[in-house]
Design a protein around this motif. Structure first.
Motif, PDB file in Angstrom:
ATOM      1  N   HIS A   1      -8.949   4.957  -6.821  1.00 35.65           N
ATOM      2  CA  HIS A   1      -8.526   4.647  -5.448  1.00 35.65           C
ATOM      3  C   HIS A   1      -9.679   4.780  -4.464  1.00 35.65           C
ATOM      4  CE1 HIS A   1      -4.157   4.221  -5.905  1.00 35.65           C
ATOM      5  NE2 HIS A   1      -4.301   5.016  -6.945  1.00 35.65           N
TER       6      HIS A   1
ATOM      7  N   HIS B   1       0.872   8.355  -6.499  1.00 33.91           N
ATOM      8  CA  HIS B   1       0.533   9.716  -6.072  1.00 33.91           C
ATOM      9  C   HIS B   1       1.708  10.686  -5.967  1.00 33.91           C
ATOM     10  CE1 HIS B   1      -3.393   8.078  -5.023  1.00 33.91           C
ATOM     11  NE2 HIS B   1      -2.888   7.319  -4.069  1.00 33.91           N
TER      12      HIS B   1
ATOM     13  N   GLU C   1       0.829  -1.216   0.000  1.00 32.48           N
ATOM     14  CA  GLU C   1       0.000   0.000   0.000  1.00 32.48           C
ATOM     15  C   GLU C   1       0.861   1.263   0.000  1.00 32.48           C
ATOM     16  OE1 GLU C   1      -3.285   0.560  -0.251  1.00 32.48           O
ATOM     17  OE2 GLU C   1      -3.728  -1.574  -0.466  1.00 32.48           O
TER      18      GLU C   1
ATOM     19  N   ASN D   1       2.702   1.576  -3.294  1.00 30.71           N
ATOM     20  CA  ASN D   1       1.749   1.989  -4.330  1.00 30.71           C
ATOM     21  C   ASN D   1       1.467   3.492  -4.238  1.00 30.71           C
ATOM     22  OD1 ASN D   1      -1.412   2.558  -4.902  1.00 30.71           O
ATOM     23  ND2 ASN D   1      -0.474   1.278  -6.468  1.00 30.71           N
ATOM     24  N   ASN D   2       1.403   4.027  -3.036  1.00 32.12           N
ATOM     25  CA  ASN D   2       1.171   5.463  -2.902  1.00 32.12           C
ATOM     26  C   ASN D   2       2.299   6.264  -3.555  1.00 32.12           C
ATOM     27  OD1 ASN D   2      -1.248   5.200  -1.634  1.00 32.12           O
ATOM     28  ND2 ASN D   2      -0.483   5.645   0.420  1.00 32.12           N
TER      29      ASN D   2
END
Ligand SMILES: Nc1ncnc2c1ncn2[C@@H]1O[C@H](COP(=O)(O)OP(=O)(O)O)[C@@H](O)[C@H]1O
Ligand SMILES: [Mg+2]
Length: 339
Positions: A179, A119, A111, A114-115
């Protein structure tokens, strides 16, 4: 909970000298017990949590978070978080963590990576792992746009503290098409101690002491996420999910910590309450944690227990952690039942 361990072992595993540990234990900073034979014994979870508190003394913290056991600088373009976990980490951690520990670590790691991928807008990410018998620590850091500045800008919030408040509620995302805004919320609750630093602010979620805090950070560029866990944990990550999901496994329940939404221990105005409540209608149940709050005003309470619930009947707000005068004001503000 893991077994209690001796001072020499704690010192070796955590890279802290035994004399320093003894000093910290004597002064009560690190909790310890005595065995029947008079030896000092430590609970690894409590030690981890106490050390996390000491992080504010930057000298201690920088030594603790230097020289990782595993480190990579990865180019973000085309990077896949699950591939990094599978190829680089899953095997290395296999014999060093319990099965539950590995599932939680895999969730948190993928997680947070992935951020950075989706992002951050950065070109690369730094990932590091420290692993010993008593603790596992992870860090994912990028030098991109920074989670809090990014949220403030994209959600048009007034400042970085406002952005942090929104982030702590869960279901907060800048990319709702792709998301869900669950990653940081669940990760912060699944590990022992979680910190996210961005825009000069540090948010700490300490699940061992059941406390959250906001403070200053030297991370002004990008985002740095760190977390600590018990490598031999027996707690399955599904326990965290079930605490915040309903029968349909929807993320329907959240917990907001009131003290994160202000600068002191007093919460007075209706506008402070509105900031705290904004967006919470996305949940069916909100546990509102008043711990650390010493005083609340009538406008603040009225908004939380009467006005907002009346406007949002589908959401139950459950106040917890109230003491003395706060409890009095909240009980007094609750709508009276007839009869
Ligand atoms: N490394 C990062 N760089 C920039 N923004 C970030 C970063 N990590 C998180 N964010 C911001 O925080 C939000 C919440 O993250 P998260 O809880 O993982 O939910 P999601 O990824 O589903 O949006 C993201 O939508 C993003 O705006
Ligand atoms: Mg995410």
């Amino acid at each position: 909970m893991a077994d209690l361990i001796r001072i020499s072992e704690v010192a070796r595993e955590l890279g802290v000298s035994p004399s320093r540990l003894r000093q910290l234990a004597d002064s009560g900073v690190i909790p310890s017990e005595r065995s029947a034979g008079g030896h000092r014994l430590f609970d690894p979870g409590a030690v981890r949590s106490a050390l996390a508190q000491l992080m504010s003394t930057s000298d201690f913290s920088s030594r603790r978070w230097s020289r990782p056991d595993w480190h990579r600088t990865l180019e973000l373009s085309g990077l896949q978080e699950d591939v990094v976990w599978q190829d680089a980490l899953a095997e290395a951690l296999h014999d060093r963590m319990s099965q539950e520990g590995r599932s939680t670590a895999a969730y948190a790691f993928t997680e947070m990576l992935n951020n950075a991928i989706d992002h951050s807008g950065a070109e690369e990410v730094q990932v590091s792992v420290w692993i010993s018998r008593v603790e596992a620590r992870f860090e994912v850091a990028d030098r991109g746009r920074g989670a809090l500045p990014h949220l403030r800008e994209r959600l048009a919030l007034s400042d970085l503290y406002d952005a942090l408040g929104e982030l702590t509620k869960g279901k907060t995302t800048t990319d709702p098409d792709r998301h869900t805004g669950e990653g940081i919320f669940f990760t912060s609750k699944a590990v022992d101690v979680f910190t996210l630093e961005s825009g000069g602010i540090r948010w700490t979620v300490d699940n061992v002491r059941r406390d959250q805090a906001v403070g200053a950070s030297d991370v002004t560029e990008g985002t740095r996420v760190r977390w600590e866990m018990d490598p031999s944990t027996e707690i399955p990550i599904s326990e965290v999910f079930s605490a915040y999901t309903d029968e349909d496994l929807d993320f329907a329940r959240t917990r907001t910590v009131v003290k994160l939404f202000g600068f002191g221990v007093r919460f007075v105005s209706r506008s402070e309450a509105k900031r705290l409540l904004r967006g919470l209608e996305r949940f069916s149940h909100v546990t509102m944690d008043f711990s650390g709050v010493e005083e609340v005003g009538q406008g603040f309470v009225d908004e939380i227990v009467r006005v907002w619930p009346r406007q949002h009947p589908q959401t139950v707000v459950e106040p917890v952690g109230m003491v003395g005068p706060v409890e009095f004001m909240v009980r007094r503000g609750l709508p009276r039942r007839d009869g």
